[in-house]
Design a protein around this motif. Structure first.
Motif, PDB file in Angstrom:
ATOM      1  N   UNK A 355     -23.148   4.052  -0.630  1.00  0.00           N
ATOM      2  CA  UNK A 355     -21.754   3.904  -0.217  1.00  0.00           C
ATOM      3  C   UNK A 355     -20.793   4.373  -1.298  1.00  0.00           C
ATOM      4  N   UNK A 356     -21.089   4.050  -2.552  1.00  0.00           N
ATOM      5  CA  UNK A 356     -20.162   4.379  -3.628  1.00  0.00           C
ATOM      6  C   UNK A 356     -20.111   5.880  -3.889  1.00  0.00           C
ATOM      7  N   UNK A 357     -21.254   6.545  -3.829  1.00  0.00           N
ATOM      8  CA  UNK A 357     -21.269   7.986  -4.078  1.00  0.00           C
ATOM      9  C   UNK A 357     -20.762   8.782  -2.875  1.00  0.00           C
ATOM     10  N   UNK A 358     -20.883   8.205  -1.689  1.00  0.00           N
ATOM     11  CA  UNK A 358     -20.381   8.883  -0.487  1.00  0.00           C
ATOM     12  C   UNK A 358     -18.878   8.719  -0.345  1.00  0.00           C
ATOM     13  N   UNK A 359     -18.385   7.497  -0.541  1.00  0.00           N
ATOM     14  CA  UNK A 359     -16.970   7.204  -0.278  1.00  0.00           C
ATOM     15  C   UNK A 359     -16.098   7.185  -1.536  1.00  0.00           C
ATOM     16  N   UNK A 360     -16.679   6.903  -2.678  1.00  0.00           N
ATOM     17  CA  UNK A 360     -16.005   6.954  -3.982  1.00  0.00           C
ATOM     18  C   UNK A 360     -14.690   6.157  -4.011  1.00  0.00           C
ATOM     19  N   UNK A 361     -14.699   4.874  -3.632  1.00  0.00           N
ATOM     20  CA  UNK A 361     -13.465   4.087  -3.726  1.00  0.00           C
ATOM     21  C   UNK A 361     -13.233   3.570  -5.141  1.00  0.00           C
ATOM     22  N   UNK A 362     -11.983   3.546  -5.580  1.00  0.00           N
ATOM     23  CA  UNK A 362     -11.594   2.916  -6.829  1.00  0.00           C
ATOM     24  C   UNK A 362     -10.372   2.042  -6.549  1.00  0.00           C
ATOM     25  N   UNK A 363     -10.036   1.176  -7.495  1.00  0.00           N
ATOM     26  CA  UNK A 363      -8.891   0.291  -7.304  1.00  0.00           C
ATOM     27  C   UNK A 363      -8.015   0.278  -8.555  1.00  0.00           C
ATOM     28  N   UNK A 364      -6.973   1.089  -8.553  1.00  0.00           N
ATOM     29  CA  UNK A 364      -6.050   1.128  -9.682  1.00  0.00           C
ATOM     30  C   UNK A 364      -4.875   0.210  -9.374  1.00  0.00           C
ATOM     31  N   UNK A 365      -4.691  -0.781 -10.238  1.00  0.00           N
ATOM     32  CA  UNK A 365      -3.604  -1.734 -10.069  1.00  0.00           C
ATOM     33  C   UNK A 365      -2.668  -1.708 -11.257  1.00  0.00           C
ATOM     34  N   UNK A 366      -1.977  -2.809 -11.480  1.00  0.00           N
ATOM     35  CA  UNK A 366      -0.975  -2.855 -12.552  1.00  0.00           C
ATOM     36  C   UNK A 366      -1.049  -4.179 -13.301  1.00  0.00           C
ATOM     37  N   UNK A 367      -0.417  -4.189 -14.446  1.00  0.00           N
ATOM     38  CA  UNK A 367      -0.312  -5.371 -15.288  1.00  0.00           C
ATOM     39  C   UNK A 367       1.079  -5.367 -15.926  1.00  0.00           C
ATOM     40  N   UNK A 368       1.575  -6.540 -16.272  1.00  0.00           N
ATOM     41  CA  UNK A 368       2.850  -6.651 -17.004  1.00  0.00           C
ATOM     42  C   UNK A 368       4.092  -6.477 -16.126  1.00  0.00           C
ATOM     43  N   UNK A 369       3.974  -6.770 -14.837  1.00  0.00           N
ATOM     44  CA  UNK A 369       5.101  -6.590 -13.912  1.00  0.00           C
ATOM     45  C   UNK A 369       6.252  -7.549 -14.224  1.00  0.00           C
ATOM     46  N   UNK A 370       5.950  -8.819 -14.476  1.00  0.00           N
ATOM     47  CA  UNK A 370       7.014  -9.782 -14.792  1.00  0.00           C
ATOM     48  C   UNK A 370       7.740  -9.389 -16.073  1.00  0.00           C
ATOM     49  N   UNK A 371       6.994  -8.913 -17.056  1.00  0.00           N
ATOM     50  CA  UNK A 371       7.585  -8.432 -18.304  1.00  0.00           C
ATOM     51  C   UNK A 371       8.474  -7.220 -18.043  1.00  0.00           C
ATOM     52  N   UNK A 372       8.019  -6.333 -17.165  1.00  0.00           N
ATOM     53  CA  UNK A 372       8.810  -5.138 -16.833  1.00  0.00           C
ATOM     54  C   UNK A 372      10.155  -5.517 -16.216  1.00  0.00           C
ATOM     55  N   UNK A 373      10.131  -6.426 -15.235  1.00  0.00           N
ATOM     56  CA  UNK A 373      11.391  -6.854 -14.617  1.00  0.00           C
ATOM     57  C   UNK A 373      12.325  -7.475 -15.649  1.00  0.00           C
ATOM     58  N   UNK A 374      11.786  -8.405 -16.440  1.00  0.00           N
ATOM     59  CA  UNK A 374      12.620  -9.089 -17.423  1.00  0.00           C
ATOM     60  C   UNK A 374      13.176  -8.122 -18.460  1.00  0.00           C
ATOM     61  N   UNK A 375      12.363  -7.149 -18.867  1.00  0.00           N
ATOM     62  CA  UNK A 375      12.808  -6.178 -19.874  1.00  0.00           C
ATOM     63  C   UNK A 375      13.885  -5.247 -19.341  1.00  0.00           C
ATOM     64  N   UNK A 376      13.977  -5.159 -18.016  1.00  0.00           N
ATOM     65  CA  UNK A 376      15.042  -4.366 -17.399  1.00  0.00           C
ATOM     66  C   UNK A 376      16.158  -5.259 -16.862  1.00  0.00           C
ATOM     67  N   UNK A 377      16.216  -6.487 -17.436  1.00  0.00           N
ATOM     68  CA  UNK A 377      17.278  -7.448 -17.102  1.00  0.00           C
ATOM     69  C   UNK A 377      17.334  -7.749 -15.604  1.00  0.00           C
TER      70      UNK A 377
END
Length: 592
Positions: A355-377
């Protein structure tokens, strides 16, 4: 080392002259990846970090299993999960196919005890095969709202009851359909079925599911039970409030916004992965006597798929400051590494490798979102936070899909690309329910840019079937002093207890103190709206928690769930309430 070995083997023979160039090129990307990690521009999920230098490097985070309703498949799936749990995967088990209690067993003329005994066996398997002693094994069980045993299934984590009727070491998710919602709101009855007699309910969604469901309701020859839709909803909400658990999987939203055109009925342990998983089927088993006179057993089976996903999280505080050129090279390097890992990692079970070699799914997410909002006031509740979030996630995932398109030109599209919506000239942006609902959050739309990218993808493909999934990042976030995933902060200072007890202070506290909002002060509807804006660009889902100090009523919880469904969210993770009044009290900064 495994990566070099794989490519050195590939470049033998007719490709030998390319070997030295290839090594030089690979070293360049290895250095770039090291720089990305050392500068905290990205974090990798725990299995990828912990297992990379092991002899059998199983690097995937999420393992999705679906057993069929027969003894061979149930036993096979149990063994598969044991292997993946041993090698540090977080396990998901879709119990939707397992026949209900009281169902006939034709081979021995007996009666089934339903899915609960098999779920209890899963509990023992996951406990026995922990993750190398590093951390406990973990598993989520998914089941559908229409299952004949649903009232027993939703109580499996409840504190009451006997050990025979509970499996409290696991977590649970219930699959919800739009027709269930409609009947709740009309105060009507629903009908519960045995999956053995209603196979279409595990294969369809949307209007086709509704037609099949009403057909089975009219069929007099099958076993069924009628209950009030509101009674089931009340039990779901009661368990969700009391335990925090019982995640919600919105099966219609998942499949209406599904890029691969294959049914997905369940999510993973943290509810951000929504990729297909199907059982294998035994075709024939026989024994032979080999030349040495020894007995050998040969088994033929039609391969199903074990859904596997590798997770990565981009540090938004780094991303926001990249130049356009850096964004392109960053995403290309990141996806190139994810692609190599699919080919070189260890697979304990063949269905996972296929399944992995046929469909090749990955999951790219994020970190530091609350910090990003606060840093942009910005606070979570500020109106401008929606538009700011829209622009950031539009930009990030555009570059991710663009990089996947470039890799597809170089290495080829994933094998089943021609069966997907990608091939139709569509992207997650184009099929988002938020767009279909006439953009009710009124955020900007950069359609021309996405149309041009979709045309390029239509011609040259994408390297991965799935790309985006926002994971919790509880461990990796603390390792770089970032705020967790997309989560608001619990407090400015807190102590996290886990494998290690870690005191944590929110980043940039001196500068951003006035803009950090504690999770208990943010309405669930605000969290849902921000998630809906992000979901517009993500082809999988998000680990999304909702916070309540004290819900006013079941109606409040149900209205929030419906709002999430309306805005196109695919899953909901924990429902969190403060354990005590102490959690509601803000920690005194003078004492920290």
């Amino acid at each position: 080392a495994a990566m070099f070995s794989f490519y050195d083997d590939y470049y033998k023979g007719e490709n030998k002259d390319k070997l030295e160039i290839s090594k030089s090129e690979r070293l360049k990307y290895i250095k770039r990846t090291y720089d990305m990690l050392s500068k905290h521009e990205v974090t990798f999920a725990t299995p990828r970090i912990a297992n990379s230098m092991t002899i059998k490097a199983q690097l995937a985070s999420c393992i999705l299993n679906t057993p069929d309703d027969d003894t061979w498949s149930l036993n096979q799936t149990d063994g598969n999960m044991a292997l993946y749990s041993k090698f540090s995967g977080g396990i998901a088990y879709d119990a939707s196919y397992i026949r209900a209690s009281g169902s006939t067993i034709q081979t021995n003329r007996g009666r089934s005890d339903g899915p609960i005994p098999f779920i209890k066996r899963v509990e023992q398997t996951i406990s026995s095969f922990n993750q190398g002693g590093v951390r406990k094994g973990a598993c989520v069980i998914t089941f559908p709202w229409w299952h004949l045993d649903v009232l027993d299934l939703i109580m499996l984590k409840d504190a009451g009851g006997t050990e025979d009727t509970r499996a409290r070491k696991l977590v649970y998710s219930i699959r919800i359909s739009n027709i269930f919602r409609e009947r709740v709101n009309k105060d009507e009855y629903i009908t519960l079925f045995d999956p053995k007699e209603t196979p279409l309910l595990n294969e369809e969604y949307g209007e086709k599911f509704n037609v099949a469901y009403m057909y089975y309701e009219s069929k007099s020859s099958i076993r069924k039970k009628k209950i009030k839709a509101k009674d089931l909803l009340f039990q779901i909400l009661k368990v969700r409030q009391e335990t925090g658990n019982l995640y919600l999987t919105f099966v219609d939203n998942i499949n209406e916004q599904n890029m691969v055109n294959r049914f997905v009925g369940a999510s993973n342990l943290c509810q951000e992965i929504v990729i297909p998983s199907y059982p294998s089927k035994l075709i024939k088993e026989k024994y032979i006597i080999n030349e040495e006179g020894e007995y050998e057993i040969i088994q033929r089976k039609k391969s199903g798929e074990i859904g596997i996903c590798n997770l990565v999280s981009v540090n938004l505080m780094a991303w926001i400051n990249f130049t356009p050129e850096k964004k392109k090279s960053f995403c290309y390097t990141l996806l190139r590494g994810c692609d190599n890992i699919i080919d070189t990692q260890f697979y304990p079970v063949k269905e996972g490798e296929i399944a992995n070699k046929k469909n090749r799914p990955i999951g790219i997410g994020v970190i530091n979102y609350a910090n990003l909002l606060a840093s942009n006031k910005l606070k979570y509740t500020d109106k401008d936070a929606l538009e700011f979030t829209n622009k950031v996630f539009d930009d990030l995932y555009y570059h991710i899909y663009e990089a996947s398109n470039i890799l597809a030109k170089e290495r080829g599209a994933y094998k089943t690309f021609n069966e997907s919506k990608w091939k139709e000239g569509l992207t997650p942006f184009h099929i988002s329910l938020l767009n279909n609902e006439k953009n009710i959050l009124n955020v900007s739309t950069y359609k021309e840019k996405w149309d041009k990218l979709a045309e390029k993808i239509k011609i040259n493909g994408v390297r991965f079937s799935f790309h985006g999934a926002i994971a919790p990042t509880a461990t990796s976030g603390k390792s770089i002093s970032a705020t967790e995933s997309i989560e608001p902060v619990v407090d400015l200072f807190f102590v996290e207890e886990g494998i290690q007890t870690l005191p944590s202070l929110v980043p940039n506290i001196k500068k951003n103190r006035d803009y950090y909002q504690r999770c208990w002060t943010i309405p669930a509807k605000t969290i849902i709206e921000l998630a809906a804006v992000r979901q517009r660009y993500i082809d999988q889902s998000q680990s999304l928690n909702l916070y309540y100090v004290k819900p006013d009523s079941a109606k409040e919880l149900w209205n929030d769930i419906q709002y999430a469904m309306d805005l196109g969210l695919k899953t909901l993770y924990y429902m969190k309430t403060p354990k005590s009044n102490f959690e509601l009290e803000e920690v005194c900064e003078s004492c920290t």
